[in-house]
Every structure is written in structure tokens, then in C-alpha cells.
Design an enzyme around this catalytic site. Sequence first.
Site, PDB file in Angstrom:
ATOM      1  N   LYS A 209      40.941  33.378  46.406  1.00 12.79           N
ATOM      2  CA  LYS A 209      39.877  34.261  46.890  1.00 12.79           C
ATOM      3  C   LYS A 209      39.386  33.878  48.279  1.00 12.79           C
ATOM      4  O   LYS A 209      39.549  32.749  48.743  1.00 12.79           O
ATOM      5  CB  LYS A 209      38.748  34.333  45.855  1.00 12.79           C
ATOM      6  N   ARG A 248      41.664  31.690  35.555  1.00  5.39           N
ATOM      7  CA  ARG A 248      42.556  32.824  35.847  1.00  5.39           C
ATOM      8  C   ARG A 248      43.192  32.599  37.213  1.00  5.39           C
ATOM      9  O   ARG A 248      42.497  32.558  38.217  1.00  5.39           O
ATOM     10  CB  ARG A 248      41.719  34.105  35.831  1.00  5.39           C
TER      11      ARG A 248
HETATM   12  N1  PMM Z   1      39.170  38.561  39.662  1.00 12.43           N
HETATM   13  C1  PMM Z   1      39.946  39.604  40.021  1.00 12.43           C
HETATM   14  C2  PMM Z   1      40.378  40.544  39.057  1.00 12.43           C
HETATM   15  N2  PMM Z   1      40.044  40.411  37.760  1.00 12.43           N
HETATM   16  N3  PMM Z   1      38.944  39.229  36.062  1.00 12.43           N
HETATM   17  C3  PMM Z   1      38.177  38.206  35.686  1.00 12.43           C
HETATM   18  N4  PMM Z   1      37.822  38.087  34.381  1.00 12.43           N
HETATM   19  N5  PMM Z   1      37.720  37.267  36.564  1.00 12.43           N
HETATM   20  C4  PMM Z   1      38.020  37.323  37.895  1.00 12.43           C
HETATM   21  O1  PMM Z   1      37.565  36.465  38.665  1.00 12.43           O
HETATM   22  C5  PMM Z   1      38.826  38.410  38.347  1.00 12.43           C
HETATM   23  C6  PMM Z   1      39.279  39.358  37.379  1.00 12.43           C
HETATM   24  C7  PMM Z   1      40.317  39.788  41.459  1.00 12.43           C
HETATM   25  O2  PMM Z   1      41.403  38.961  41.805  1.00 12.43           O
HETATM   26  P1  PMM Z   1      42.914  39.500  42.038  1.00 12.43           P
HETATM   27  O3  PMM Z   1      42.805  40.865  42.690  1.00 12.43           O
HETATM   28  O4  PMM Z   1      43.507  38.496  42.963  1.00 12.43           O
HETATM   29  O5  PMM Z   1      43.582  39.577  40.713  1.00 12.43           O
END
Ligand code: PMM
Length: 273
Positions: A209, A248
Site C-alpha cells: 500500500k 492479507r
Molecule cells: N485491501 C484491499 C482490498 N481488499 N480487504 C480487506 N479485508 N482488507 C484490506 O486491507 C483490503 C481488502 C486493497 O488492496 P489491493 O487492491 O492491493 O488488493
Amino acid sequence: MGSLVMGIVNVTPDSFSDGGLYLAADAAIARGLELFAQGAAMIDVGGESTRPGAERVDPAVERDRVLPVVRALAEAGAVVSIDTMNSSTALAAVEAGARIVNDVSGGLSDPAMLSAVARTDADVVLQHWRGHSSDMYAHAEYDDIVTEVVTELASRVDAARAAGIAPSRIIVDPGIGFGKKGGQNWAVLHGMPRIVALGHRVLVGTSRKRFLTETLEPGGAEASTARRDLATAVTSVLAAQSGAWGVRVHDVAATVDALKIADSWEAGERWTS
Ligand code: PMM
């Protein structure tokens, strides 16, 4: 510690770090199987980007993207999580084998989400969220960010319970990067013990991020994916040490290794000969 690693498969053209790489179902399935083999305890499949500024995706398009991937990974024996804000997609994904519904809006985006999840036996991730990605930073105003995140998460837990979801099925997530800028994310991570004290499993997503890049390169330069993955492995270990149930990440192999090393450090206490 023993935190679980959730591997990310974004079946999208425009996600922040892996947009476009896994838009074809075959590529997404292969990526999910690779992350499963690397030690991911669960695979999070998403069909709508939530990067800052992202526009919404039609739920029918989202379902077309994710369902073949969810089905194939579940058939291969993976625990699959569906990353969606749409109850229709969540229900179809559970039907296709998903065991976790990961709603970054914590049930706020689709008023039908929590009652839909209640009708299934899937677990649910309720993430801290204050508004859609098109203008998420408009809501990044806090007096006391940790207290506000904890209070707002507790109210989402109350809503989920009122909809009929048993507490044991609820996972909370502080929503790193969602309506939070730069140092606000570090404040929330530092406040992890208060989020853990809510009494639910806690999932933390720092992977690649922007706040990591801003820390590595305060002058505004880009940090490579390799540097952001190393930073992610470190924040994931620290989250685990602060009580996170799961982390994650995109680079599963690095974080699995980092957690193994940290777990061995902890186990050193029991080493007798
Ligand atoms: N971050 C993203 C997408 N989904 N879900 C959860 N539970 N927690 C998160 O921090 C989260 C998420 C955005 O990140 P990406 O676009 O790189 O997948």
C-alpha cells in the site's frame, strides 16, 4: 503467533498493484493455485478494484470475473474468500464454494449484504470503511483515529449480529489505506491491541500500500514492488505479534517465510537443549 496468510488474487483490469495481470480466469486460477502451494491458508478473490479513485463495477461483470476462479480454487481444496461489496456476488460466490465474505465496506455499501451473509454459513470480514474509493480521502478526518476506528468497527459488528450473524463468524479489519492517509495508517497499526480487544479475529492488509512507499521514499519517489513486498512482510509480522489472526498479502511466499522466522524466535523460549 501462528497468524494465517491470505493470498490476494485480483481479477480486475485496474487494481493498485496487480491490476490486469489476472483478468483472464486461467491466469487468476493459476495464480491462486500458486499462492495456495506457497502456504496461503486462504485465497481472497476480488473482481472490483478499490484503489483510490476507482469507479464501481457492475455486479454482473464482477460475478463473471470471479465465479470461475472461486469455483476452481474451492474445488482444488483452497479456503476461498470473496472480496465484494455486493450481496448478489457474495451469495453466488458462496454457492460456488467460497467460505468467507470479505466486504471492505463492512456491510455499509449494500444494505442487503449482512442479511444475505446471515443466510449462509460463511464467515464475514467487516472492514473499517467510510466511503467509496471515488472520494475516500474526503473522509480521512479524525480527532482520535484509533478510538474512531474501534468504535466504528464495533458498530458494524453490532449490525452484523443484529442481522443474525453469530459472533464466531465475524472477522474485523482496520482497513489500512481506506479513508486513511500516510501516518494515520501507522497510528491504526500501532493501536492494534485495541482492535484485538474487540474480541474478534482481526485481519490486517498492508500489502504494497501507498503508505509503505511514502515511508520508504518520503521524497515522493516510487518504491519497487520488491521493496514494498519486503516492507509488507515486516508489517505483517508486526501485525501478527500484535494479535492479528490473519494478514492479507500479494507476495505470500515472503510473508510465510517472515512469519516462520518470527514464530521460531518466539519458540526459542521453549528451547531446552
Ligand atoms: N485491501 C484491499 C482490498 N481488499 N480487504 C480487506 N479485508 N482488507 C484490506 O486491507 C483490503 C481488502 C486493497 O488492496 P489491493 O487492491 O492491493 O488488493
